[in-house]
Design a protein around this motif. Structure first.
Motif, mmCIF file in Angstrom:
data_model
loop_
_atom_site.group_PDB
_atom_site.id
_atom_site.type_symbol
_atom_site.label_atom_id
_atom_site.label_comp_id
_atom_site.label_asym_id
_atom_site.label_seq_id
_atom_site.Cartn_x
_atom_site.Cartn_y
_atom_site.Cartn_z
ATOM 1 N N GLY A 242 0.806 -1.218 0.000
ATOM 2 C CA GLY A 242 0.000 0.000 0.000
ATOM 3 C C GLY A 242 0.836 1.264 0.000
ATOM 4 N N SER A 243 0.357 2.262 -0.737
ATOM 5 C CA SER A 243 1.072 3.542 -0.818
ATOM 6 C C SER A 243 0.240 4.704 -0.284
ATOM 7 C CB SER A 243 1.442 3.829 -2.283
ATOM 8 O OG SER A 243 0.269 3.932 -3.083
ATOM 9 N N ILE A 244 -1.007 4.439 0.088
ATOM 10 C CA ILE A 244 -1.897 5.522 0.474
ATOM 11 C C ILE A 244 -2.961 4.979 1.433
ATOM 12 C CG2 ILE A 244 -3.573 5.163 -1.397
ATOM 13 C CD1 ILE A 244 -3.701 8.201 -1.747
ATOM 14 N N THR A 245 -3.410 5.829 2.346
ATOM 15 C CA THR A 245 -4.543 5.458 3.198
ATOM 16 C C THR A 245 -5.832 5.951 2.550
ATOM 17 O OG1 THR A 245 -4.521 7.526 4.469
ATOM 18 C CG2 THR A 245 -3.098 5.723 5.250
ATOM 19 N N TYR A 246 -6.946 5.454 3.037
ATOM 20 C CA TYR A 246 -8.214 5.906 2.476
ATOM 21 C C TYR A 246 -8.394 7.409 2.690
ATOM 22 C CZ TYR A 246 -13.148 6.728 1.743
ATOM 23 O OH TYR A 246 -14.334 7.259 1.305
ATOM 24 N N GLN A 247 -8.028 7.907 3.856
ATOM 25 C CA GLN A 247 -8.177 9.340 4.138
ATOM 26 C C GLN A 247 -7.310 10.172 3.199
ATOM 27 O OE1 GLN A 247 -10.412 10.860 5.997
ATOM 28 N NE2 GLN A 247 -11.275 8.837 6.494
ATOM 29 N N GLU A 248 -6.117 9.698 2.890
ATOM 30 C CA GLU A 248 -5.255 10.404 1.941
ATOM 31 C C GLU A 248 -5.862 10.379 0.539
ATOM 32 O OE1 GLU A 248 -0.912 9.580 4.080
ATOM 33 O OE2 GLU A 248 -1.735 8.157 2.632
ATOM 34 N N PHE A 249 -6.463 9.255 0.204
ATOM 35 C CA PHE A 249 -7.143 9.142 -1.087
ATOM 36 C C PHE A 249 -8.305 10.125 -1.172
ATOM 37 C CE2 PHE A 249 -10.626 7.191 -3.551
ATOM 38 C CZ PHE A 249 -10.017 7.079 -4.790
ATOM 39 N N TYR A 250 -9.069 10.195 -0.104
ATOM 40 C CA TYR A 250 -10.209 11.119 -0.071
ATOM 41 C C TYR A 250 -9.725 12.568 -0.194
ATOM 42 C CZ TYR A 250 -14.860 12.796 1.168
ATOM 43 O OH TYR A 250 -16.097 13.405 1.144
ATOM 44 N N ALA A 251 -8.625 12.879 0.478
ATOM 45 C CA ALA A 251 -8.054 14.228 0.392
ATOM 46 C C ALA A 251 -7.573 14.525 -1.027
ATOM 47 C CB ALA A 251 -6.909 14.371 1.386
ATOM 48 N N LEU A 252 -7.031 13.502 -1.705
ATOM 49 C CA LEU A 252 -6.583 13.670 -3.084
ATOM 50 C C LEU A 252 -7.765 14.003 -3.997
ATOM 51 C CD1 LEU A 252 -4.358 13.446 -5.269
ATOM 52 C CD2 LEU A 252 -4.826 10.987 -5.362
ATOM 53 N N LEU A 253 -8.873 13.322 -3.808
ATOM 54 C CA LEU A 253 -10.076 13.628 -4.588
ATOM 55 C C LEU A 253 -10.546 15.053 -4.330
ATOM 56 C CD1 LEU A 253 -12.464 10.524 -4.552
ATOM 57 C CD2 LEU A 253 -11.216 11.489 -6.476
ATOM 58 N N ASN A 254 -10.529 15.450 -3.071
ATOM 59 C CA ASN A 254 -10.934 16.818 -2.731
ATOM 60 C C ASN A 254 -10.017 17.844 -3.379
ATOM 61 O OD1 ASN A 254 -13.102 15.983 -1.173
ATOM 62 N ND2 ASN A 254 -11.957 16.038 0.751
ATOM 63 N N TRP A 255 -8.715 17.551 -3.410
ATOM 64 C CA TRP A 255 -7.751 18.458 -4.035
ATOM 65 C C TRP A 255 -8.058 18.615 -5.521
ATOM 66 C CZ3 TRP A 255 -4.008 17.656 -7.874
ATOM 67 C CH2 TRP A 255 -3.089 18.684 -8.044
ATOM 68 N N LEU A 256 -8.334 17.496 -6.186
ATOM 69 C CA LEU A 256 -8.672 17.545 -7.615
ATOM 70 C C LEU A 256 -9.960 18.326 -7.841
ATOM 71 C CD1 LEU A 256 -7.892 13.820 -8.482
ATOM 72 C CD2 LEU A 256 -6.620 15.802 -9.323
ATOM 73 N N LYS A 257 -10.937 18.060 -6.995
ATOM 74 C CA LYS A 257 -12.239 18.709 -7.154
ATOM 75 C C LYS A 257 -12.141 20.215 -6.951
ATOM 76 C CE LYS A 257 -16.701 18.111 -7.837
ATOM 77 N NZ LYS A 257 -17.248 17.447 -9.036
ATOM 78 N N SER A 258 -11.193 20.655 -6.139
ATOM 79 C CA SER A 258 -11.041 22.086 -5.853
ATOM 80 C C SER A 258 -10.305 22.835 -6.958
ATOM 81 C CB SER A 258 -10.298 22.282 -4.529
ATOM 82 O OG SER A 258 -8.940 21.864 -4.641
ATOM 83 N N ARG A 259 -9.685 22.105 -7.878
ATOM 84 C CA ARG A 259 -8.967 22.734 -8.997
ATOM 85 C C ARG A 259 -9.944 22.961 -10.146
ATOM 86 N NH1 ARG A 259 -6.061 22.521 -4.637
ATOM 87 N NH2 ARG A 259 -3.914 23.181 -4.993
ATOM 88 N N LYS A 260 -10.146 24.210 -10.482
ATOM 89 C CA LYS A 260 -11.103 24.535 -11.540
ATOM 90 C C LYS A 260 -10.666 23.990 -12.898
ATOM 91 C CE LYS A 260 -12.791 28.757 -9.315
ATOM 92 N NZ LYS A 260 -12.965 30.234 -9.446
ATOM 93 N N TYR A 261 -9.368 23.786 -13.067
ATOM 94 C CA TYR A 261 -8.854 23.312 -14.349
ATOM 95 C C TYR A 261 -8.875 21.789 -14.468
ATOM 96 C CZ TYR A 261 -4.701 23.057 -11.340
ATOM 97 O OH TYR A 261 -3.844 22.816 -10.307
ATOM 98 N N VAL A 262 -9.348 21.080 -13.435
ATOM 99 C CA VAL A 262 -9.420 19.626 -13.457
ATOM 100 C C VAL A 262 -10.864 19.178 -13.659
ATOM 101 C CG1 VAL A 262 -9.134 17.512 -12.104
ATOM 102 C CG2 VAL A 262 -7.365 19.271 -12.050
ATOM 103 N N ARG A 263 -11.043 18.224 -14.556
ATOM 104 C CA ARG A 263 -12.367 17.634 -14.781
ATOM 105 C C ARG A 263 -12.264 16.133 -14.519
ATOM 106 N NH1 ARG A 263 -15.311 18.593 -20.493
ATOM 107 N NH2 ARG A 263 -13.274 17.842 -21.219
ATOM 108 N N LEU A 264 -13.058 15.646 -13.577
ATOM 109 C CA LEU A 264 -13.071 14.230 -13.250
ATOM 110 C C LEU A 264 -14.066 13.509 -14.151
ATOM 111 C CD1 LEU A 264 -12.995 14.351 -9.334
ATOM 112 C CD2 LEU A 264 -11.088 13.994 -10.903
#
Length: 290
Positions: A242-264
């Motif tokens: 493993g390289s990431i915890t679930y909480q870190e993964f969730y934070a990564l999604l939040n980081w992406l979602k907060s970037r206006k230039y990123v589209r999921l």
């Protein structure tokens, strides 16, 4: 003579500074460029960790995004790396209900991830590459039939186990009406005549932030980052791999979602909005990564 030499030095220095300035400008993020990020979770099956999968699906639901699941319809009952004959375990109705519910909610995009994910070779792990055309058609058709019956919707994306496929795989996919292949940039053969969409994975979870920022300065006008991950990438599932915890993964999604230039996007969504996912573009990408 000294004057000429001095002039030449000044001219060389001026040209050098211009080149540095030009290069620096080209490395600046392009404000209006949108970076498309696709998450692909492989190995969903009758035997995969349901609790973690539900948590991952919930993370995407809360972020109003869709994730692509690579689903194994008849997972190998034993060691997937052992080519000797083994029983298979069909996807359970409970796992099928999760897929159907997520699909209907717009949170899940379902892709066929092989038939049993059992290798046919001990030397090189592969389920499809090396099989004759007719046997590949049979595996693809039978695997897809089960998944489509569970979600009551067509399956058009194929994710080959270990990202390995060959020309017979491409022929079989086109004959069966698949529209999209998601493997990687290194393995597999392809010609420009192939009509499939190609969405190879290009990043891990750990490298995603850097990949996003690099895409903003790339020459690609429609950058697509496909993030491949498995349940064992989470420390809660496998402490060693493993390289990431679930909480870190969730934070990564939040980081992406907060970037206006990123589209999921999911893989299916990407095929609808990205103008060029052709074999030609894929071949050019392979050259860039060679």
């Amino acid at each position: 003579m000294k004057t000429v030499v001095l002039f030449q030095r000044i001219l060389v220095t001026f040209l050098f500074l211009c080149m540095v300035s030009f290069t620096a400008c080209n490395k600046h993020p392009i404000d209006n460029k949108q970076v498309n990020v696709v998450f692909r979770l492989d190995d969903y099956s009758a035997c995969s960790n349901t609790d973690m999968e539900l948590r991952i699906i919930d993370a995407f639901r809360k972020n109003e995004a869709c994730i692509t699941l690579g689903v194994i319809p008849y997972v190998c009952a034993g060691d997937i790396h052992d080519p000797s004959p083994q029983d298979v375990i069909p996807l359970t109705s409970m796992k099928g209900d999760i897929l159907k519910s997520g699909f209907n909610d717009g949170v899940l995009d379902v892709a066929l991830h092989g038939y049993s994910h059992q290798t046919i070779s001990a030397e090189q792990w592969t389920e499809f590459s090396g099989l004759d055309y007719n046997r590949q058609v049979k595996r693809l058709a039978n695997g897809r039939k089960l998944l489509e019956s569970m979600i009551d919707a067509p399956i058009s994306t194929f994710v080959p186990p270990w990202n390995r496929y060959d020309v017979n795989t491409l022929r079989a996919l086109e004959a069966l009406g698949f529209s999209t292949l998601s493997a990687d940039n290194k393995r597999g053969e392809v010609t420009e005549k192939c009509k499939l969409n190609f969405l190879p994975y290009s990043s891990s979870l750990s490298g995603l932030r850097d990949a996003v920022e690099a895409s903003r300065t790339s020459s690609d006008t429609q950058p697509v980052i496909v993030v491949l991950f498995h349940e064992y990438d989470f420390k809660e599932i496998d402490e060693k791999r493993g390289s990431i915890t679930y909480q870190e993964f969730y934070a990564l999604l939040n980081w992406l979602k907060s970037r206006k230039y990123v589209r999921l996007l999911s893989i299916s969504q990407a095929t609808q909005v990205i103008t060029d996912l052709s074999a030609k573009r894929f071949l050019m990408s392979k050259l860039d990564h060679s």
